[in-house]
Design a protein around this motif. Structure first.
Motif, PDB file in Angstrom:
ATOM      1  N   ARG A 202     114.881  24.877  33.335  1.00  0.00           N
ATOM      2  CA  ARG A 202     115.797  24.815  32.196  1.00  0.00           C
ATOM      3  C   ARG A 202     115.111  25.287  30.917  1.00  0.00           C
ATOM      4  NH1 ARG A 202     117.163  20.580  28.797  1.00  0.00           N
ATOM      5  NH2 ARG A 202     115.943  19.089  30.000  1.00  0.00           N
ATOM      6  N   GLU A 203     113.798  25.109  30.830  1.00  0.00           N
ATOM      7  CA  GLU A 203     113.070  25.493  29.613  1.00  0.00           C
ATOM      8  C   GLU A 203     111.598  25.641  29.926  1.00  0.00           C
ATOM      9  OE1 GLU A 203     112.308  23.789  25.051  1.00  0.00           O
ATOM     10  OE2 GLU A 203     113.101  22.466  26.597  1.00  0.00           O
ATOM     11  N   TRP A 204     110.933  26.505  29.197  1.00  0.00           N
ATOM     12  CA  TRP A 204     109.474  26.639  29.222  1.00  0.00           C
ATOM     13  C   TRP A 204     108.985  26.467  27.794  1.00  0.00           C
ATOM     14  CZ3 TRP A 204     104.831  27.080  31.586  1.00  0.00           C
ATOM     15  CH2 TRP A 204     103.785  27.696  30.887  1.00  0.00           C
ATOM     16  N   ARG A 205     107.959  25.665  27.621  1.00  0.00           N
ATOM     17  CA  ARG A 205     107.430  25.433  26.277  1.00  0.00           C
ATOM     18  C   ARG A 205     105.930  25.220  26.353  1.00  0.00           C
ATOM     19  NH1 ARG A 205     110.145  20.771  22.627  1.00  0.00           N
ATOM     20  NH2 ARG A 205     111.946  22.121  23.053  1.00  0.00           N
ATOM     21  N   VAL A 206     105.222  25.576  25.286  1.00  0.00           N
ATOM     22  CA  VAL A 206     103.782  25.350  25.188  1.00  0.00           C
ATOM     23  C   VAL A 206     103.522  24.477  23.965  1.00  0.00           C
ATOM     24  CG1 VAL A 206     101.496  26.389  24.908  1.00  0.00           C
ATOM     25  CG2 VAL A 206     103.251  27.571  26.274  1.00  0.00           C
ATOM     26  N   ILE A 207     102.795  23.376  24.148  1.00  0.00           N
ATOM     27  CA  ILE A 207     102.424  22.480  23.046  1.00  0.00           C
ATOM     28  C   ILE A 207     100.914  22.309  23.076  1.00  0.00           C
ATOM     29  CG2 ILE A 207     102.653  20.168  22.054  1.00  0.00           C
ATOM     30  CD1 ILE A 207     105.394  19.978  23.368  1.00  0.00           C
ATOM     31  N   ASN A 208     100.238  22.856  22.094  1.00  0.00           N
ATOM     32  CA  ASN A 208      98.782  22.764  22.053  1.00  0.00           C
ATOM     33  C   ASN A 208      98.265  21.722  21.061  1.00  0.00           C
ATOM     34  OD1 ASN A 208      98.083  24.633  24.035  1.00  0.00           O
ATOM     35  ND2 ASN A 208      98.315  26.360  22.637  1.00  0.00           N
ATOM     36  N   ASP A 209      99.082  21.340  20.102  1.00  0.00           N
ATOM     37  CA  ASP A 209      98.676  20.350  19.103  1.00  0.00           C
ATOM     38  C   ASP A 209      99.093  18.964  19.590  1.00  0.00           C
ATOM     39  OD1 ASP A 209      98.093  18.807  16.923  1.00  0.00           O
ATOM     40  OD2 ASP A 209      99.024  20.147  15.447  1.00  0.00           O
ATOM     41  N   LEU A 210      98.123  18.150  19.985  1.00  0.00           N
ATOM     42  CA  LEU A 210      98.423  16.830  20.525  1.00  0.00           C
ATOM     43  C   LEU A 210      98.916  15.859  19.463  1.00  0.00           C
ATOM     44  CD1 LEU A 210      95.572  16.327  23.150  1.00  0.00           C
ATOM     45  CD2 LEU A 210      97.866  17.257  23.450  1.00  0.00           C
ATOM     46  N   GLU A 211      98.938  16.287  18.214  1.00  0.00           N
ATOM     47  CA  GLU A 211      99.532  15.451  17.168  1.00  0.00           C
ATOM     48  C   GLU A 211     101.041  15.623  17.101  1.00  0.00           C
ATOM     49  OE1 GLU A 211      97.659  16.168  13.444  1.00  0.00           O
ATOM     50  OE2 GLU A 211      95.688  15.449  14.097  1.00  0.00           O
ATOM     51  N   HIS A 212     101.563  16.564  17.886  1.00  0.00           N
ATOM     52  CA  HIS A 212     102.999  16.814  17.902  1.00  0.00           C
ATOM     53  C   HIS A 212     103.614  16.456  19.251  1.00  0.00           C
ATOM     54  CE1 HIS A 212     102.278  19.993  14.517  1.00  0.00           C
ATOM     55  NE2 HIS A 212     102.367  18.760  14.047  1.00  0.00           N
ATOM     56  N   LEU A 213     103.184  15.330  19.795  1.00  0.00           N
ATOM     57  CA  LEU A 213     103.685  14.908  21.103  1.00  0.00           C
ATOM     58  C   LEU A 213     105.137  14.465  21.069  1.00  0.00           C
ATOM     59  CD1 LEU A 213     100.600  12.900  22.457  1.00  0.00           C
ATOM     60  CD2 LEU A 213     101.266  15.265  22.946  1.00  0.00           C
ATOM     61  N   ASP A 214     105.683  14.278  19.863  1.00  0.00           N
ATOM     62  CA  ASP A 214     107.073  13.824  19.776  1.00  0.00           C
ATOM     63  C   ASP A 214     108.050  14.852  20.363  1.00  0.00           C
ATOM     64  OD1 ASP A 214     106.274  15.474  17.629  1.00  0.00           O
ATOM     65  OD2 ASP A 214     108.021  14.901  16.464  1.00  0.00           O
ATOM     66  N   SER A 215     107.613  16.068  20.561  1.00  0.00           N
ATOM     67  CA  SER A 215     108.502  17.092  21.114  1.00  0.00           C
ATOM     68  C   SER A 215     108.443  17.160  22.640  1.00  0.00           C
ATOM     69  CB  SER A 215     108.163  18.470  20.531  1.00  0.00           C
ATOM     70  OG  SER A 215     106.817  18.828  20.824  1.00  0.00           O
ATOM     71  N   LEU A 216     107.617  16.316  23.267  1.00  0.00           N
ATOM     72  CA  LEU A 216     107.482  16.366  24.728  1.00  0.00           C
ATOM     73  C   LEU A 216     108.781  16.055  25.450  1.00  0.00           C
ATOM     74  CD1 LEU A 216     104.053  14.642  25.475  1.00  0.00           C
ATOM     75  CD2 LEU A 216     104.594  17.060  25.592  1.00  0.00           C
TER      76      LEU A 216
END
Length: 219
Positions: A202-216
């Protein structure tokens, strides 16, 4: 009188159907976290505890969580470190979360690096777990540098099925070769995006900043 009583029940049944007969699982979250333990990325494993702590604080009763390691071959239930579907009773759910956290801490303290990296096998195992939960929102988190390395005997070059599953790559650190040629890093992420999307994700996303975990968990 019987006819009148029957007719009176029709509106009540209609209201019940409209307000109370939805499947609770359709609103539930199920998350499968893959933790890469191969090569030099094993040094990053301690950071995975931050992700687990966030998930334990965010997931609600009825939600499911599992953590599994990625190593030379990862298509196995034996690689699941911890899993739980959280109870509707707050006291029981809190006990489950404390036990889950303890299991994860024990894993990060003793994790050993593996020779190869079977990300595809981990994705396949994760999809099986998520589909079995029946949750309406399904997410695979991949804590890895996304560099898949297989031995000659392991077969993974076939289409995979990730229908309706969000796939999020987390903490995708850059390799030494990426620093020499950044196209390697960008190409690796692009290749995974194409493969995941072609698998029906349904989606692909990359999160490298662990301070922005709210978007997980955001859909």
């Amino acid at each position: 009188m019987r006819r009148r009583a029957f007719l009176l029940t029709i509106p009540a049944l209609a209201v019940a159907h409209a307000t109370g007969c939805t499947d609770p699982s359709s609103h539930a979250n199920a998350v499968y976290l893959l933790v890469d333990t191969s090569g030099t990325y094993a040094e990053e494993v301690g950071k995975a505890q931050l992700i687990v702590n966030y998930l334990l604080g965010s997931l609600q009763p009825g939600d499911s969580l599992a953590v599994a390691r990625v190593r030379s071959r990862s298509f196995s239930e034996k690689d699941i470190i911890a899993k739980a579907t959280f109870d509707q009773r707050p006291s029981q759910a809190n006990a489950q979360k404390r036990h889950f956290r303890d299991q994860m801490e024990a894993f990060t303290a003793t994790a050993r690096g593996s020779a190869n990296t079977d990300i595809t096998g981990g994705l396949l195992q994760g999809a099986l777990f998520l589909n079995e939960t029946g949750a309406g929102k399904k997410t695979i988190l991949i804590f890895s540098d996304m560099q898949e390395e297989l031995d000659r005997a392991t077969i993974r070059d076939f289409p995979i099925d990730l229908k309706d599953i969000r796939v999020v790559a987390v903490n995708v650190v850059k390799l030494k070769t990426d620093n020499i040629d950044p196209r390697r890093y960008l190409g690796r992420l692009e290749a995974w995006q194409k493969r995941v999307e072609s698998a029906g994700a349904r989606e692909w996303r990359v999160i490298n900043d662990l301070e922005h975990l709210d978007s997980l968990l955001k859909s």
